[in-house]
Enzyme design. Sequence first.
Site, PDB file in Angstrom:
ATOM      1  N   LYS A 185       0.829  -1.196   0.000  1.00 19.63           N
ATOM      2  CA  LYS A 185       0.000   0.000   0.000  1.00 19.63           C
ATOM      3  C   LYS A 185       0.872   1.258   0.000  1.00 19.63           C
ATOM      4  O   LYS A 185       2.035   1.224   0.417  1.00 19.63           O
ATOM      5  CB  LYS A 185      -0.892   0.028   1.260  1.00 19.63           C
ATOM      6  CG  LYS A 185      -1.943  -1.061   1.327  1.00 19.63           C
ATOM      7  CD  LYS A 185      -2.697  -0.968   2.644  1.00 19.63           C
ATOM      8  CE  LYS A 185      -3.764  -2.047   2.750  1.00 19.63           C
ATOM      9  NZ  LYS A 185      -4.897  -1.781   1.838  1.00 19.63           N
ATOM     10  N   ARG A 200     -10.465 -11.393   1.557  1.00 16.24           N
ATOM     11  CA  ARG A 200     -11.346 -12.421   0.992  1.00 16.24           C
ATOM     12  C   ARG A 200     -10.688 -13.796   1.036  1.00 16.24           C
ATOM     13  O   ARG A 200     -11.383 -14.816   1.050  1.00 16.24           O
ATOM     14  CB  ARG A 200     -11.747 -12.029  -0.427  1.00 16.24           C
ATOM     15  CG  ARG A 200     -10.620 -11.937  -1.434  1.00 16.24           C
ATOM     16  CD  ARG A 200     -10.959 -11.068  -2.620  1.00 16.24           C
ATOM     17  NE  ARG A 200     -10.989  -9.657  -2.255  1.00 16.24           N
ATOM     18  CZ  ARG A 200     -11.323  -8.679  -3.097  1.00 16.24           C
ATOM     19  NH1 ARG A 200     -11.649  -8.966  -4.354  1.00 16.24           N
ATOM     20  NH2 ARG A 200     -11.327  -7.429  -2.701  1.00 16.24           N
TER      21      ARG A 200
END
Length: 502
Positions: free
Chosen positions: A280, A354
């Site tokens: 990130k 996920r």
Amino acid sequence: MEFKIKTGDLAKHKTPCLVLGVFEKRKLAEPAQAVDQASGGRLTEILKRGDLDGETGRTLMLYDVPGIAAERVLLVGCGKHKEFTRANYRQALAAAVDLLQRTHAGDALSTLAESIPDGLTRYLALRDAVTTTADRVYRYSRTKEDKQAPKTPLRTLTLWVATRQQVDTAEQATRHGAAIAAGVTLAKELGNLPGNICTPSYLADQALDLASRFDKLTVEVLEEAQMEELGMGALLSVSRGSRQPAKLICFKYQGGPQDQKPVVLVGKGLTFDAGGISIKPAAEMDEMKYDMCGGAGVFGAVQAACELDLPLNLVGLVPASENLPDGAANKPGDIIKSMSGQTIEVLNTDAEGRLILCDTLTYSERFDPAVVIDLATLTGACVVALGKHPSGLFTADDRLAQEIQDAGNDAWDRVWRMPLWEDYQAQLDSNFADMANIGGRDGGAITAACFLSRYTKKYRWAHLDIAGTAWLSGKEKGGTGRPVPLLVQILLQRSGVLPMTD
């Protein structure tokens, strides 16, 4: 904090501070009218001086009001009487608490809940008084000296009701509100802790401590070797880049009959998310300690169910891991095999939530659930779509969607239903695996939910994307404790303690 109920003549109640509502154009709420009469019109006389007109959230503290036993009288603006909404009411509650925290009162007797907003029940008005107060008095102090802490914090709030017939409702609302507030505080505290303290192992220890407090709650913590035996390749692929071992925390609360199907709550527990190899940007990466707020929400909801001794069965699952770059970490293009047997092409290692959730959703099958609700700070795309006010709700089950939407409205922890159409599934196609872990930029929150849906075919399921609601940024940075109020409302209704909303 302690919450109490009182009834009787307001003028005769001895309290450090009596809280009264005032609507715009200096219209006194009914309890304030009674106090005004007992004081020989003193409140009306003071309001005529123009220091308070009744605008929402404005306050005026009075001392030595004649004929009144209270040491102080706090007047709080509630806005327009004919447009008194729940939002205005909660704003007035918050303003009152904020001022009380700046005084030396310590205790207060509040009548604000007697001015019930449009469309709200007395029960919810009283419960809001408890949860809003607890929210405003919360202060983080675990790793810093709180130099701005109130010298005399608000310790006790007593809620006044007009008649004895209302006491039972008030006591129920207070008890439920206090349990919700405690669950929210737990979720906030876990979320606010830094990643070097709140590791997967720390979360597991906190779960075991929670179980030691309640007879009906047990906790099992699955270690990486056990997950390996179960074939949880997706979950374990995320933790490989971290020195912290992954944990799968399993709460089991037995409040209903042995054969009753449980509600299963699954909460994403990424204790820190740097994005892995798909790292990130540095700006605001510190906020990725909040990537475990789904797991924190499960902790808070489980604690509330235990404190209320709810007559239902509940399972809480928290897959806990870190997502960091390392030589052993997932690489873009890697193929992993999930517990379900389906293979996944990892196109972006920052879409890791996920991956830990899909194996946990498969694991949920063994509990033969009545319903499974997962909650996760899953996608920035949901924040772009909905902002910071509602959580995103995804489910193909219309009846379940309505139940969650109604519960969110009742709890003032609202959701907005998003599409989960088959049309979006093709975006997850892969040339090399059964699916990719991302579906491109378009509809990112939806394709993330579509990914999870492939692991939930055997039970009723809903997904809550709480990326926009679980914490605040900027000057007010901190965990919100959401969606604990929503989850507890669902549990209260499913247990039969509260009726389902029509």
